[in-house]
Design a protein around this motif. Structure first.
Motif, mmCIF file in Angstrom:
data_model
loop_
_atom_site.group_PDB
_atom_site.id
_atom_site.type_symbol
_atom_site.label_atom_id
_atom_site.label_comp_id
_atom_site.label_asym_id
_atom_site.label_seq_id
_atom_site.Cartn_x
_atom_site.Cartn_y
_atom_site.Cartn_z
ATOM 1 N N VAL A 82 0.941 -1.304 -0.182
ATOM 2 C CA VAL A 82 -0.004 0.006 0.041
ATOM 3 C C VAL A 82 1.014 1.376 -0.022
ATOM 4 C CG1 VAL A 82 -1.774 1.282 1.339
ATOM 5 C CG2 VAL A 82 -1.895 -1.137 1.135
ATOM 6 N N LEU A 83 0.438 2.101 -0.927
ATOM 7 C CA LEU A 83 1.168 3.381 -0.851
ATOM 8 C C LEU A 83 0.226 4.374 -0.571
ATOM 9 C CD1 LEU A 83 3.950 4.773 -2.203
ATOM 10 C CD2 LEU A 83 2.390 5.892 -3.746
ATOM 11 N N ALA A 84 0.366 5.265 0.515
ATOM 12 C CA ALA A 84 -0.575 6.290 1.364
ATOM 13 C C ALA A 84 0.035 7.571 1.036
ATOM 14 C CB ALA A 84 -0.665 5.972 2.683
ATOM 15 N N VAL A 85 -0.890 8.458 0.709
ATOM 16 C CA VAL A 85 -0.397 10.032 0.185
ATOM 17 C C VAL A 85 -1.636 10.902 1.010
ATOM 18 C CG1 VAL A 85 0.082 11.613 -1.590
ATOM 19 C CG2 VAL A 85 0.474 9.174 -1.874
ATOM 20 N N PRO A 86 -1.256 11.707 2.111
ATOM 21 C CA PRO A 86 -2.184 12.625 2.603
ATOM 22 C C PRO A 86 -1.881 14.001 1.895
ATOM 23 C CG PRO A 86 0.099 12.555 4.132
ATOM 24 C CD PRO A 86 0.363 11.509 2.719
ATOM 25 N N PHE A 87 -2.780 14.814 2.159
ATOM 26 C CA PHE A 87 -2.526 16.399 1.951
ATOM 27 C C PHE A 87 -1.348 16.806 3.042
ATOM 28 C CE2 PHE A 87 -3.423 20.707 2.583
ATOM 29 C CZ PHE A 87 -3.260 21.267 1.230
ATOM 30 N N PRO A 88 -0.625 17.558 2.719
ATOM 31 C CA PRO A 88 0.380 17.942 3.640
ATOM 32 C C PRO A 88 0.034 19.219 4.725
ATOM 33 C CG PRO A 88 0.731 19.236 1.450
ATOM 34 C CD PRO A 88 -0.443 18.380 1.397
ATOM 35 N N ALA A 89 -0.642 18.607 5.681
ATOM 36 C CA ALA A 89 -1.052 19.370 6.805
ATOM 37 C C ALA A 89 -1.502 18.503 7.766
ATOM 38 C CB ALA A 89 -2.581 20.151 6.434
ATOM 39 N N VAL B 185 4.130 8.528 1.992
ATOM 40 C CA VAL B 185 4.578 9.457 1.171
ATOM 41 C C VAL B 185 4.221 11.047 1.723
ATOM 42 C CG1 VAL B 185 5.105 10.503 -1.021
ATOM 43 C CG2 VAL B 185 4.449 8.167 -0.682
ATOM 44 N N ASN B 186 5.066 11.687 2.442
ATOM 45 C CA ASN B 186 4.984 13.158 2.811
ATOM 46 C C ASN B 186 5.591 13.624 1.764
ATOM 47 O OD1 ASN B 186 3.070 13.339 5.168
ATOM 48 N ND2 ASN B 186 4.689 12.257 6.341
ATOM 49 N N THR B 187 5.343 15.200 1.737
ATOM 50 C CA THR B 187 6.402 16.140 1.057
ATOM 51 C C THR B 187 7.459 16.163 1.813
ATOM 52 O OG1 THR B 187 5.241 17.941 2.497
ATOM 53 C CG2 THR B 187 4.255 17.408 0.374
ATOM 54 N N GLU B 188 8.516 16.573 1.458
ATOM 55 C CA GLU B 188 10.032 16.691 2.401
ATOM 56 C C GLU B 188 9.817 17.659 3.346
ATOM 57 O OE1 GLU B 188 12.496 18.175 -0.994
ATOM 58 O OE2 GLU B 188 12.656 16.109 -1.846
ATOM 59 N N TYR B 189 9.059 18.664 3.245
ATOM 60 C CA TYR B 189 8.761 19.545 4.398
ATOM 61 C C TYR B 189 8.293 18.910 5.687
ATOM 62 C CZ TYR B 189 7.456 23.624 7.320
ATOM 63 O OH TYR B 189 7.193 24.672 8.407
ATOM 64 N N ILE B 190 6.974 18.189 5.437
ATOM 65 C CA ILE B 190 6.216 17.606 6.360
ATOM 66 C C ILE B 190 7.099 16.261 6.764
ATOM 67 C CG2 ILE B 190 4.040 16.042 6.756
ATOM 68 C CD1 ILE B 190 3.729 19.327 6.277
ATOM 69 N N HIS B 191 7.763 15.742 5.884
ATOM 70 C CA HIS B 191 8.598 14.542 6.385
ATOM 71 C C HIS B 191 9.626 14.749 7.573
ATOM 72 C CE1 HIS B 191 10.421 10.695 5.697
ATOM 73 N NE2 HIS B 191 11.772 11.125 5.922
ATOM 74 N N ASN C 274 6.871 9.112 -11.101
ATOM 75 C CA ASN C 274 8.250 8.776 -10.860
ATOM 76 C C ASN C 274 8.494 7.858 -9.681
ATOM 77 O OD1 ASN C 274 8.609 10.373 -13.271
ATOM 78 N ND2 ASN C 274 9.479 12.239 -12.047
ATOM 79 N N LEU C 275 8.003 8.361 -8.511
ATOM 80 C CA LEU C 275 8.170 7.456 -7.424
ATOM 81 C C LEU C 275 7.650 6.055 -7.309
ATOM 82 C CD1 LEU C 275 9.036 7.390 -4.446
ATOM 83 C CD2 LEU C 275 6.693 8.222 -3.747
ATOM 84 N N ILE C 276 6.269 5.942 -7.861
ATOM 85 C CA ILE C 276 5.923 4.528 -7.847
ATOM 86 C C ILE C 276 6.641 3.837 -9.055
ATOM 87 C CG2 ILE C 276 3.702 3.276 -8.798
ATOM 88 C CD1 ILE C 276 2.031 5.836 -7.615
ATOM 89 N N GLU C 277 6.982 4.260 -10.030
ATOM 90 C CA GLU C 277 7.824 3.533 -11.117
ATOM 91 C C GLU C 277 9.013 2.964 -10.550
ATOM 92 O OE1 GLU C 277 7.722 6.223 -14.529
ATOM 93 O OE2 GLU C 277 6.026 5.519 -15.324
ATOM 94 N N CYS D 211 -1.794 -1.032 -4.324
ATOM 95 C CA CYS D 211 -3.264 -0.074 -3.865
ATOM 96 C C CYS D 211 -2.508 1.325 -3.544
ATOM 97 C CB CYS D 211 -3.734 -0.855 -2.502
ATOM 98 S SG CYS D 211 -5.203 0.509 -1.764
ATOM 99 N N VAL D 212 -3.044 2.457 -3.812
ATOM 100 C CA VAL D 212 -2.677 3.769 -3.242
ATOM 101 C C VAL D 212 -3.900 4.466 -2.609
ATOM 102 C CG1 VAL D 212 -2.237 6.016 -4.137
ATOM 103 C CG2 VAL D 212 -1.383 3.976 -5.394
ATOM 104 N N ILE D 213 -3.916 4.765 -1.629
ATOM 105 C CA ILE D 213 -4.838 5.406 -0.673
ATOM 106 C C ILE D 213 -4.467 6.748 -0.441
ATOM 107 C CG2 ILE D 213 -6.021 5.678 1.561
ATOM 108 C CD1 ILE D 213 -5.106 2.810 2.330
#
Length: 462
Positions: free
Chosen positions: A11-18, A42-48, A100-103, A116-118
């Motif tokens: 599973v790949l999970a992607v939130p909005f960065p907040a 997966v977070n953005t670099e800043y949130i990570h 690019n990341l998924i590939e 699966c992507v959430i």
């Protein structure tokens, strides 16, 4: 443990960065990972960077997911507060970065490709990208099901003339989706940003695009439960409520679930010293800011109440600056007031000394409070928080509104009066306890949210 001969689901999970989006999705993903499924978050670099900085070394060792990052497209010195610059940059850069990341992940993990992507519904349009790469699409809504239902109704509301292209209500009337869902007033919609129509239009277009994509998703997961919002759930296809997403292990640091700030745990020794059911807990989440005059009124109300209080005061709470307290305030309340920059909120709300929660009514805070049986004093700041207030006060009857005066301020008199009304109203406390019992029933082994989660896991594995 993966079944022999079958590929382990990934599973790949992607939130909005907040903060209010990252934390509930991380909680969900930790539960998914605990069932033997590989999870890449997966977070953005800043949130990570913020998430990692708030984690202790022990938290990092306990982490069961792979935490990675992608650029958000903004220069390092730019402000990352939710707003037009961040939203435009995410829209512009995230599809390409995710592709690019998924590939790359699939190339390096041929035996555990992403299945699966959430995606957070706020950026649900990214699922158009992931579907092309062969991954199943799942939408996650971190807020109320009513908000998700409203997003899916956008095309219909535009055709009916209820909304214009900015997402503004075109008629002086309520938007009503169902008899058992509080109607939305002007400026109470999820994308409402009064005074900034340009940003509101971008947010509205994002939700409209996400709503179209969401209709093709396999599941629409939501941080709620059936009994709390059954009418809203009936309006959502492939709806799967799996909440409330509150921590089950009270011994763990909540930083492991994606907190952006270091938590001040000294508040627990202070709470232990307070009488049972006596403390006013005050927290406005991660985004709300106030003018200094308003903060003065709140500080003086807490002082004049004569009650112990725990107040979360972020370093930017005064319109982006540090709070200046009324002269002598800190000294006068030193024996019964505790001020921290950030608190482990779920553990605080679960503490026996807490009497009520003075809250901005963000959905995460709302479900955390009702899960602990705590009554609310409602002070919404923006977006869906006003509609959550309507649920709290009018439907569930577990709180009271704090109303602004003719100058737009919540006066010390209003705050003091509502504190006394809330804490003397037995029926509100009874309603809060009933909701807590309802939550416990739903998240237990045989509860609907628990069974829905099991159903989702079985689907991922099969």
């Amino acid at each position: 443990m993966a079944v022999k001969g079958k590929r382990r689901p990934h599973v790949l999970a992607v939130p909005f960065p907040a903060q209010g989006h990252v934390r509930p999705l991380m909680k969900l993903c930790r539960r998914i990972a605990s069932r033997g499924i590989k999870v890449t978050f997966v977070n953005t670099e800043y949130i990570h960077g913020k998430v990692f900085a708030a984690m202790s070394e022990e938290d990092k060792k306990k982490n069961s997911m792979q935490l990675i990052s992608i650029p958000d497209g903004l220069p390092p010195e730019d402000d990352r507060s939710p707003g037009i610059e961040l939203m435009e940059s995410v829209i512009r850069t995230m599809p390409g970065n995710l592709t690019n990341l998924i590939e790359k992940i699939n190339c390096e993990n041929s035996g555990e490709k992403i299945t699966c992507v959430i995606a957070d519904i706020t950026i649900g349009w990214i699922l158009d990208v992931t579907q092309k790469l062969g991954a199943e699409s799942v939408v996650f809504h971190p807020a109320a099901a009513a908000g998700m239902a409203m997003i899916l109704q956008i095309p219909k509301l535009i055709r009916a003339g209820n909304l214009d292209t900015y997402g503004s209500v075109t008629k002086n009337e309520l938007i009503d989706l169902s008899d058992n869902i509080p109607p939305w007033r002007r400026n109470e919609l999820t994308w409402s940003i009064p005074g900034d129509l340009k940003t509101q239009k971008i947010a509205f277009e994002c939700f409209a695009a996400a709503g179209k994509t969401a209709n093709h998703a396999k599941w629409m997961l939501c941080n709620t439960f059936n009994e709390l919002e059954s009418s809203a759930g009936n309006l959502i296809p492939n709806f799967l409520p799996i909440g409330p997403l509150v921590s089950t292990n009270k011994q763990e640091s909540s930083a492991i679930d994606g907190s952006f700030w270091l938590e001040d745990t000294t508040c627990f020794s202070w709470l232990e010293e307070q009488p049972i059911g006596s403390v006013i807990y005050v927290s406005f989440g991660s985004i709300a800011v106030f003018c200094q005059d308003q903060l003065n009124e709140l500080a003086l109300a807490l002082e004049l109440s004569g009650r112990p209080f725990l107040w979360v005061v972020r370093s930017n709470l005064a319109n982006g600056s540090s709070v200046k307290y009324p002269n002598g305030f800190r000294e006068r309340v030193a024996k019964r007031g505790k001020i921290v920059e950030w608190a482990p909120q779920e553990k605080v709300l679960a503490h026996s000394s807490i009497a009520c929660f003075l809250s901005h009514c963000g959905w995460n805070s709302t479900v955390e409070g009702l899960s602990m049986g705590v009554p609310f004093l409602c002070w919404p700041y923006f977006s869906d928080q006003f509609h959550n207030q309507n649920y709290i006060c009018d439907v569930w009857k577990i709180g009271l509104r704090l109303n602004p005066d003719e100058n737009g301020l919540r006066s010390r008199h209003e705050i003091m009066t509502k504190i006394e009304m809330l804490l003397s109203e037995y029926r509100i406390k009874v309603s809060a306890i009933k909701l807590k019992e309802m939550v416990l029933k739903n998240v237990s082994g045989l509860g609907s949210s628990s069974q829905n989660f099991d159903r989702f896991i079985d689907h991922l594995k099969n």
